[in-house]
Write a protein that holds these residues in place. Structure first.
Motif, PDB file in Angstrom:
ATOM      1  N   ALA A 304      38.779  11.727  14.666  1.00  0.00           N
ATOM      2  CA  ALA A 304      38.254  12.274  15.929  1.00  0.00           C
ATOM      3  C   ALA A 304      39.328  12.102  17.003  1.00  0.00           C
ATOM      4  N   LEU A 305      40.114  13.131  17.243  1.00  0.00           N
ATOM      5  CA  LEU A 305      41.256  13.039  18.146  1.00  0.00           C
ATOM      6  C   LEU A 305      40.828  12.666  19.561  1.00  0.00           C
ATOM      7  N   VAL A 306      39.726  13.249  20.039  1.00  0.00           N
ATOM      8  CA  VAL A 306      39.260  12.961  21.401  1.00  0.00           C
ATOM      9  C   VAL A 306      38.956  11.476  21.567  1.00  0.00           C
ATOM     10  N   VAL A 307      38.312  10.886  20.581  1.00  0.00           N
ATOM     11  CA  VAL A 307      37.963   9.460  20.642  1.00  0.00           C
ATOM     12  C   VAL A 307      39.221   8.595  20.613  1.00  0.00           C
ATOM     13  N   ILE A 308      40.146   8.900  19.719  1.00  0.00           N
ATOM     14  CA  ILE A 308      41.383   8.122  19.611  1.00  0.00           C
ATOM     15  C   ILE A 308      42.174   8.191  20.915  1.00  0.00           C
ATOM     16  N   ASN A 309      42.243   9.378  21.507  1.00  0.00           N
ATOM     17  CA  ASN A 309      42.964   9.516  22.776  1.00  0.00           C
ATOM     18  C   ASN A 309      42.325   8.680  23.882  1.00  0.00           C
ATOM     19  N   HIS A 310      40.999   8.679  23.952  1.00  0.00           N
ATOM     20  CA  HIS A 310      40.303   7.878  24.961  1.00  0.00           C
ATOM     21  C   HIS A 310      40.602   6.390  24.784  1.00  0.00           C
ATOM     22  N   LEU A 311      40.606   5.933  23.540  1.00  0.00           N
ATOM     23  CA  LEU A 311      40.813   4.513  23.277  1.00  0.00           C
ATOM     24  C   LEU A 311      42.252   4.088  23.537  1.00  0.00           C
ATOM     25  N   ASN A 312      43.172   5.019  23.516  1.00  0.00           N
ATOM     26  CA  ASN A 312      44.572   4.709  23.794  1.00  0.00           C
ATOM     27  C   ASN A 312      44.916   4.801  25.277  1.00  0.00           C
ATOM     28  N   GLN A 313      43.929   5.120  26.114  1.00  0.00           N
ATOM     29  CA  GLN A 313      44.138   5.177  27.554  1.00  0.00           C
ATOM     30  C   GLN A 313      43.705   3.858  28.190  1.00  0.00           C
ATOM     31  N   ASP A 314      44.414   3.470  29.242  1.00  0.00           N
ATOM     32  CA  ASP A 314      44.140   2.184  29.878  1.00  0.00           C
ATOM     33  C   ASP A 314      43.044   2.246  30.936  1.00  0.00           C
ATOM     34  N   HIS A 315      42.833   3.435  31.523  1.00  0.00           N
ATOM     35  CA  HIS A 315      41.885   3.510  32.633  1.00  0.00           C
ATOM     36  C   HIS A 315      40.446   3.426  32.151  1.00  0.00           C
ATOM     37  N   PHE A 335      40.614  -9.714  19.054  1.00  0.00           N
ATOM     38  CA  PHE A 335      41.554  -9.658  17.928  1.00  0.00           C
ATOM     39  C   PHE A 335      42.951 -10.045  18.407  1.00  0.00           C
ATOM     40  N   ASP A 336      43.839 -10.341  17.451  1.00  0.00           N
ATOM     41  CA  ASP A 336      45.244 -10.574  17.791  1.00  0.00           C
ATOM     42  C   ASP A 336      45.941  -9.257  18.101  1.00  0.00           C
ATOM     43  N   SER A 337      45.660  -8.230  17.313  1.00  0.00           N
ATOM     44  CA  SER A 337      46.232  -6.902  17.574  1.00  0.00           C
ATOM     45  C   SER A 337      45.346  -5.826  16.966  1.00  0.00           C
ATOM     46  N   VAL A 338      45.158  -4.759  17.713  1.00  0.00           N
ATOM     47  CA  VAL A 338      44.410  -3.585  17.234  1.00  0.00           C
ATOM     48  C   VAL A 338      45.128  -2.344  17.743  1.00  0.00           C
ATOM     49  N   SER A 339      45.357  -1.397  16.880  1.00  0.00           N
ATOM     50  CA  SER A 339      45.940  -0.114  17.285  1.00  0.00           C
ATOM     51  C   SER A 339      45.033   1.010  16.813  1.00  0.00           C
ATOM     52  N   PHE A 340      45.084   2.146  17.519  1.00  0.00           N
ATOM     53  CA  PHE A 340      44.257   3.298  17.184  1.00  0.00           C
ATOM     54  C   PHE A 340      45.165   4.484  16.890  1.00  0.00           C
ATOM     55  N   CYS A 341      44.965   5.117  15.762  1.00  0.00           N
ATOM     56  CA  CYS A 341      45.786   6.274  15.410  1.00  0.00           C
ATOM     57  C   CYS A 341      44.912   7.369  14.802  1.00  0.00           C
ATOM     58  N   TYR A 342      45.335   8.583  15.032  1.00  0.00           N
ATOM     59  CA  TYR A 342      44.608   9.761  14.536  1.00  0.00           C
ATOM     60  C   TYR A 342      45.069  10.115  13.132  1.00  0.00           C
ATOM     61  N   SER A 343      44.147  10.572  12.324  1.00  0.00           N
ATOM     62  CA  SER A 343      44.460  11.033  10.974  1.00  0.00           C
ATOM     63  C   SER A 343      43.676  12.303  10.687  1.00  0.00           C
ATOM     64  N   ARG A 344      44.242  13.151   9.891  1.00  0.00           N
ATOM     65  CA  ARG A 344      43.513  14.359   9.495  1.00  0.00           C
ATOM     66  C   ARG A 344      42.320  13.999   8.628  1.00  0.00           C
ATOM     67  N   ARG A 345      41.344  14.881   8.601  1.00  0.00           N
ATOM     68  CA  ARG A 345      40.135  14.646   7.805  1.00  0.00           C
ATOM     69  C   ARG A 345      40.471  14.413   6.328  1.00  0.00           C
ATOM     70  N   SER A 346      41.505  15.095   5.824  1.00  0.00           N
ATOM     71  CA  SER A 346      41.870  14.945   4.414  1.00  0.00           C
ATOM     72  C   SER A 346      42.361  13.535   4.103  1.00  0.00           C
ATOM     73  N   ASN A 347      42.812  12.782   5.125  1.00  0.00           N
ATOM     74  CA  ASN A 347      43.251  11.395   4.927  1.00  0.00           C
ATOM     75  C   ASN A 347      42.111  10.404   5.104  1.00  0.00           C
ATOM     76  N   ASN A 348      40.942  10.891   5.448  1.00  0.00           N
ATOM     77  CA  ASN A 348      39.842  10.008   5.836  1.00  0.00           C
ATOM     78  C   ASN A 348      38.625  10.190   4.938  1.00  0.00           C
ATOM     79  N   GLN A 349      38.847  10.626   3.720  1.00  0.00           N
ATOM     80  CA  GLN A 349      37.745  10.947   2.829  1.00  0.00           C
ATOM     81  C   GLN A 349      36.930   9.729   2.415  1.00  0.00           C
ATOM     82  N   CYS A 350      37.586   8.584   2.339  1.00  0.00           N
ATOM     83  CA  CYS A 350      36.868   7.361   1.953  1.00  0.00           C
ATOM     84  C   CYS A 350      35.768   7.041   2.967  1.00  0.00           C
ATOM     85  N   ALA A 351      36.136   6.989   4.253  1.00  0.00           N
ATOM     86  CA  ALA A 351      35.147   6.704   5.300  1.00  0.00           C
ATOM     87  C   ALA A 351      34.128   7.830   5.411  1.00  0.00           C
TER      88      ALA A 351
END
Length: 387
Positions: A304-315, A335-351
């Protein structure tokens, strides 16, 4: 305009964002998001001074379904039960509701005078309402809430299968072409005429695709899931709506640098207001899973690109989905570290498979150091891709 008049106008556009509900007067204030009016119409059962806190099922962090359905009108109850309840139960806050002005509906000839008007046209004018009702899409895409046309189209992309999303894009293009024909050549088409042209074009595309496939010997077009760097785990999440829009399925899978599944989980929750909230809720669900497993360094990957973009914003997010994003960012701080990245649907079939499976569950399922049969083929495909 007098100060009192300005204040009244501003107050009309403000809406409570529900936290713990203790500051919100049920009968006298705006608080039902994604509903017009934003305050209840009829007063029943609850006393005059009742606060929204009495409607929250604190244990399950959701609305008290039985009470809500007894007290409110059906449309109000549906909107209330789709409102997210924060796991933090923070203080209630007042924010600008971003509700649209319900003046005259835009017409075909109005489109093109501004982005917002174009967006309203594609969803709300009488011609377009007829068009979407008569279309073959399984979802009422015009009923999906969004802040602008880009978010709306991305929400539709997430809600529809890929083949139906292509049909949707084809429809948008044909509608815009018909609008131009009306404006510049005076040729008016009915919604059924345009739908017939969409169908003819789609049939032509499908036939051309079938013809091309006969001449293609081999092609590798599927992108591949990749493992996290050493020392990190990768959390894939996804959400899926039930066909009757009553439930949302959440799926989460956590894997290590070798692609081995450490833990996976699926859960079914009451439907939320839109797919963006659902995707964000899936990330929150997955992060709670990682926290429970004492995993400290996490890469979160979602489609979900819109969600990932929102989470990567500081405001601070002041939109309708803002509370769920604040919940995620609050949890990330543990957490010690968390990052958010976008992936195509074809890479996310497990979830995605876990989210679909969740729609058939009565309670959450967590699988430790094993793999559900629902996602085993996806795991094998992912592991073989980088081994």
């Amino acid at each position: 305009m007098e100060h009192s008049g300005i204040f009244a106008l501003l107050k009309h556009g403000l809406c409570w964002y529900v936290g713990n509900g203790e500051s919100i007067q049920v009968w006298s204030e705006n608080w039902i998001s994604n509903h017009h009016p934003q305050k209840p119409i009829l007063r029943r059962i609850l006393p005059d001074g009742a606060t929204m806190s009495c409607l929250i099922d604190v244990e399950n962090r959701c609305g008290n379904r039985n009470l809500v359905e007894d007290v409110f009108l059906p449309s109000e109850a549906e909107a209330i039960l789709k409102m997210l309840v924060s796991y933090r139960l923070p203080e209630d806050t007042i924010r600008w509701s971003h509700t649209r002005v319900s003046a005259a509906q835009p017409s075909v000839t109005d489109v093109g005078k501004g982005r917002n008007l174009s967006f309203m046209f594609f969803k709300e004018c009488t011609w377009m309402r007829s068009f979407w009702l008569a279309s073959s899409l399984g979802y009422r895409v015009d009923m999906m809430s969004a802040l602008n046309i880009a978010v709306w189209i991305d929400s539709v992309r997430l809600a529809l299968p890929r083949s139906q999303f292509y049909v949707f894009v084809n429809m948008l293009w044909k509608v815009w072409f018909s609008r131009n024909m009306l404006l510049f050549e005076g040729k008016r088409k009915t919604p059924i005429d345009v739908l017939d042209r969409c169908m003819a074009m789609q049939n032509g595309v499908e036939q051309s695709t079938a013809d091309m496939s006969r001449h293609i010997v081999a092609a590798e077009l599927v992108s591949k899931w990749s493992p996290p760097p050493p020392g990190l785990v990768k959390l894939n999440t996804d959400a899926s709506k039930s066909h009757d829009d009553c439930f949302m399925g959440l799926g989460a899978a956590i894997r290590d640098e070798d692609g081995q599944v450490l833990v996976s989980a699926a859960n079914r929750i009451p439907s939320v207001q839109d797919i963006i909230q659902g995707e964000a809720q899936a990330i929150l669900f997955g992060l709670h899973l990682a926290q429970d497993c004492s995993l400290r360094n996490v890469m979160v990957e979602g489609d979900a690109l819109v969600v990932i973009n929102h989470l990567n914003q500081d405001h601070k997010d002041l939109y309708l989905q803002g509370l769920i994003f604040e919940d995620i960012k609050h949890l990330v701080a543990s957490f010690d570290s968390v990052s958010f990245c976008y992936s195509r649907r074809s890479n996310n079939q497990c979830a995605h498979g876990l989210a679909k499976w969740a729609l058939n569950l009565d309670e959450a399922r967590v699988i430790m150091e094993d793999v559900s049969s629902h996602i085993w083929p996806c795991i094998l495909q992912d592991v073989s891709a980088f081994c």
